[in-house]
Design an enzyme around this catalytic site. Structure first.
Site, PDB file in Angstrom:
ATOM      1  N   TYR A  56       0.837  -1.207   0.000  1.00 54.22           N
ATOM      2  CA  TYR A  56       0.000   0.000   0.000  1.00 54.22           C
ATOM      3  C   TYR A  56       0.873   1.259   0.000  1.00 54.22           C
ATOM      4  O   TYR A  56       0.649   2.184  -0.781  1.00 54.22           O
ATOM      5  CB  TYR A  56      -0.913   0.002   1.231  1.00 54.22           C
ATOM      6  CG  TYR A  56      -1.915   1.128   1.216  1.00 54.22           C
ATOM      7  CD1 TYR A  56      -3.194   0.930   0.701  1.00 54.22           C
ATOM      8  CD2 TYR A  56      -1.584   2.392   1.694  1.00 54.22           C
ATOM      9  CE1 TYR A  56      -4.109   1.962   0.659  1.00 54.22           C
ATOM     10  CE2 TYR A  56      -2.495   3.433   1.657  1.00 54.22           C
ATOM     11  CZ  TYR A  56      -3.761   3.214   1.142  1.00 54.22           C
ATOM     12  OH  TYR A  56      -4.679   4.236   1.096  1.00 54.22           O
ATOM     13  N   PHE A 108      -6.731  20.592 -24.180  1.00 55.63           N
ATOM     14  CA  PHE A 108      -7.469  19.407 -24.627  1.00 55.63           C
ATOM     15  C   PHE A 108      -8.854  19.445 -23.980  1.00 55.63           C
ATOM     16  O   PHE A 108      -9.063  20.149 -23.000  1.00 55.63           O
ATOM     17  CB  PHE A 108      -6.697  18.132 -24.255  1.00 55.63           C
ATOM     18  CG  PHE A 108      -7.390  16.907 -24.769  1.00 55.63           C
ATOM     19  CD1 PHE A 108      -7.520  16.697 -26.133  1.00 55.63           C
ATOM     20  CD2 PHE A 108      -7.957  15.986 -23.904  1.00 55.63           C
ATOM     21  CE1 PHE A 108      -8.200  15.589 -26.621  1.00 55.63           C
ATOM     22  CE2 PHE A 108      -8.634  14.872 -24.387  1.00 55.63           C
ATOM     23  CZ  PHE A 108      -8.752  14.680 -25.736  1.00 55.63           C
ATOM     24  N   ASP A 109      -9.819  18.665 -24.520  1.00 48.40           N
ATOM     25  CA  ASP A 109     -11.207  18.823 -24.048  1.00 48.40           C
ATOM     26  C   ASP A 109     -11.382  18.555 -22.552  1.00 48.40           C
ATOM     27  O   ASP A 109     -12.087  19.268 -21.861  1.00 48.40           O
ATOM     28  CB  ASP A 109     -12.211  18.019 -24.894  1.00 48.40           C
ATOM     29  CG  ASP A 109     -11.948  16.533 -24.930  1.00 48.40           C
ATOM     30  OD1 ASP A 109     -10.908  16.097 -24.418  1.00 48.40           O
ATOM     31  OD2 ASP A 109     -12.782  15.793 -25.469  1.00 48.40           O
ATOM     32  N   ALA A 201       1.404  14.499 -22.788  1.00 47.27           N
ATOM     33  CA  ALA A 201       0.905  13.179 -23.199  1.00 47.27           C
ATOM     34  C   ALA A 201       1.724  12.610 -24.370  1.00 47.27           C
ATOM     35  O   ALA A 201       1.969  11.411 -24.433  1.00 47.27           O
ATOM     36  CB  ALA A 201      -0.568  13.293 -23.591  1.00 47.27           C
ATOM     37  N   HIS A 433     -19.970  15.262 -26.469  1.00 49.58           N
ATOM     38  CA  HIS A 433     -19.701  14.297 -27.543  1.00 49.58           C
ATOM     39  C   HIS A 433     -19.653  12.854 -27.053  1.00 49.58           C
ATOM     40  O   HIS A 433     -19.893  11.939 -27.821  1.00 49.58           O
ATOM     41  CB  HIS A 433     -18.390  14.661 -28.261  1.00 49.58           C
ATOM     42  CG  HIS A 433     -17.217  14.765 -27.349  1.00 49.58           C
ATOM     43  ND1 HIS A 433     -17.060  15.810 -26.467  1.00 49.58           N
ATOM     44  CD2 HIS A 433     -16.158  13.963 -27.154  1.00 49.58           C
ATOM     45  CE1 HIS A 433     -15.946  15.649 -25.787  1.00 49.58           C
ATOM     46  NE2 HIS A 433     -15.378  14.524 -26.181  1.00 49.58           N
TER      47      HIS A 433
HETATM   48  C1  LIG Z   1      -3.316  16.283 -24.800  1.00 45.53           C
HETATM   49  C2  LIG Z   1      -4.154  15.500 -23.841  1.00 45.53           C
HETATM   50  N1  LIG Z   1      -4.244  15.889 -22.568  1.00 45.53           N
HETATM   51  C3  LIG Z   1      -4.969  15.216 -21.671  1.00 45.53           C
HETATM   52  C4  LIG Z   1      -5.685  14.092 -22.029  1.00 45.53           C
HETATM   53  C5  LIG Z   1      -6.524  13.400 -21.003  1.00 45.53           C
HETATM   54  O1  LIG Z   1      -5.951  12.188 -20.633  1.00 45.53           O
HETATM   55  P1  LIG Z   1      -6.772  10.922 -20.148  1.00 45.53           P
HETATM   56  O2  LIG Z   1      -7.627  10.455 -21.268  1.00 45.53           O
HETATM   57  O3  LIG Z   1      -5.731   9.939 -19.753  1.00 45.53           O
HETATM   58  O4  LIG Z   1      -7.608  11.351 -18.982  1.00 45.53           O
HETATM   59  C6  LIG Z   1      -5.639  13.653 -23.346  1.00 45.53           C
HETATM   60  C7  LIG Z   1      -6.395  12.464 -23.752  1.00 45.53           C
HETATM   61  O5  LIG Z   1      -6.599  12.161 -24.893  1.00 45.53           O
HETATM   62  C8  LIG Z   1      -4.837  14.379 -24.284  1.00 45.53           C
HETATM   63  O6  LIG Z   1      -4.752  14.017 -25.567  1.00 45.53           O
END
Ligand SMILES: Cc1ncc(COP(=O)(O)O)c(C=O)c1O
Length: 441
Positions: A56, A108-109, A201, A433
């Site tokens: 843990y 990112f979204d 990422a 979406h």
């Molecule tokens: C540039 C970027 N940031 C953040 C994320 C979010 O990551 P996760 O899907 O692991 O939550 C993504 C996911 O596609 C991404 O492409």
């Protein structure tokens, strides 16, 4: 393998309410929905999984992982999380809120949604020309540094909670950020006291683009370039499901100890103890190995070249794409491909439905369904782009799969003028979406 007939696919698509997130993976033949968590792990990573220490607290696997992240980034504080969005939620819960701004080349979204959920205002400042999809500039992922300076002067540096550089820029074509742009942003942020974080990422793909496209980097290794990128920022958030070559995982890495303490408090509330953060010990082992494997330049060369091959094939059929092709994906410009379908009728979503109906290929819309907004006056603001992202999972598909995708686009291109759009029948306020229901017009 998801072989289906045309009749079956029509039934499946209707049942899924024309939302490809609702389709079972077993009904998909070639899945280009995302490159996130869909890669194949190596034999080395699987053997790492066998070595996972599931204690843990203070598991050996954590220290293996911590060392891999420190070696890569140079940041001291390493906080594992279950995936990228957990890192975003943690960051904005202690460093955001009403009256604050998060500025980026493009959020990112999920980054945008987490910032906004905390009350933080989000500002995207992509480089001039980033939305000019036909121009094959090498670093269209850059931030507009003049606009950044203007924002800082207008709003005051104290109102800016964070500057996030997304490398590569997923929302705008998977385009890389240049080192020279990162250097400029770093100097602007440092002189204004604004924390700069990388959303890293796809840091390895970005580093490789710098190597092959930016003057002065040919003789440097991808690892050296990545290290230089990290050295220009104060920390990073990573969805390890991309360039750490794992199916689940992520982390925050920082130098600021005060921030790390705050982040760990929130981590314990939602993710878990700081030495496992929502993951198993075995996941940490696999991430540590993936972070090293991804910097193999033979792998990176193959990866970037095979994505470009898909883009070149589509261009041969007259399918407009965001040029040049991105690192992890090719983005089809659906607005240009289907000019007779207005944004309010979701041309990119229409195209992904057609791809599925034609051949069981799954892709994702990055357009008005994802980024369209209700205006305060009740009107509707479409997204600035209508893209179909064909994301290529890592170490999964071969050239013949990609050739098949190109062939299918060739067929669709011939009858594209007969295609008509979609309308939304049900959608939630946030991240619509994923769960929206649509139907053909
Ligand atoms: C540039 C970027 N940031 C953040 C994320 C979010 O990551 P996760 O899907 O692991 O939550 C993504 C996911 O596609 C991404 O492409």
């Amino acid at each position: 393998m998801g072989f289906t007939t045309g009749k079956e696919r029509l039934r499946i698509l209707r049942k899924a309410n024309y939302n490809l997130f609702n389709i079972r993976a077993e009904h998909v033949l070639i899945d280009l929905l995302t490159d996130s968590g869909t890669g194949a792990m190596s034999a080395e990573q699987w053997s790492g999984i066998m070595r996972g220490d599931e204690s843990y607290a203070g598991a050996k696997s954590y220290y293996t992982f911590e060392k891999a992240v420190r070696d890569l980034t140079g940041y001291r504080e390493v906080i594992p999380v279950h995936q990228g969005r957990a890192a975003e939620r943690i960051l904005f819960s202690f460093n955001g809120g009403p009256g604050k701004i998060s500025v980026s080349n493009s959020h990112f979204d999920t980054t945008r949604a987490n910032a906004e959920a905390s009350g933080t205002r989000v500002v995207d400042l992509p480089a001039k020309g980033a939305l000019d999809f036909d121009v094959p500039e090498p670093f269209k992922g850059d931030i507009d540094t003049n606009a950044l300076k203007k924002l800082i002067t207008e709003k005051g540096p104290k109102s800016i909670a964070v500057c996030i550089m997304t490398v590569t820029n997923n929302s705008l074509g998977g385009q890389p950020v240049s080192m020279s742009n990162l250097k400029k942003v770093s100097s602007i942020c440092r002189s204004s006291g604004i924390p700069l974080l990388l959303d890293c990422a796809r840091f390895a793909e970005n580093a490789y683009f710098i190597k092959i496209r930016e003057k002065g980097y040919r003789s440097k290794t991808a690892a050296q370039i990545a290290k230089e990128m990290f050295s220009l920022a104060d920390g990073c958030m990573m969805s390890a499901k991309k360039d750490a070559l794992v199916n689940m995982g992520g982390f925050i890495a920082l130098n600021n100890r005060k921030w790390a303490l705050k982040a760990r408090q929130i981590l314990i509330l939602g993710e878990g103890f700081p030495t496992y953060g929502g993951l198993a010990g075995r996941d940490l082992e696999a991430m540590a190995i993936g972070l090293r494997e991804v910097l193999d330049e033979k792998y990176l060369q193959y990866r970037i070249r095979s994505t470009a091959y898909l883009g070149e094939g589509l261009l041969r059929h007259g399918v407009p794409i965001v040029r040049p092709p991105g690192g992890h994906a090719v983005y089809v410009n659906a607005r240009k491909f289907l000019p007779h379908i207005p944004p309010g009728q979701f041309p990119a979503q229409t195209l992904i439905c057609e791809l599925y109906l034609e051949a069981g290929i799954r892709a994702v819309e990055i357009g008005t369904l994802m980024f369209g907004r209700k205006k305060p006056d009740g009107g509707f603001l479409p997204a600035p782009m209508e893209l179909v992202r064909l994301a290529v999972p890592r170490r999964v598909y071969t050239q013949s799969h990609i050739d098949f995708v190109i062939e299918v686009f060739g067929k669709i291109a011939k009858r594209k003028n007969k295609m008509s759009g979609l309308k939304v029948v049900e959608a939630p306020e946030m991240l619509a979406h994923f769960t929206a229901k649509l139907k053909p017009l």
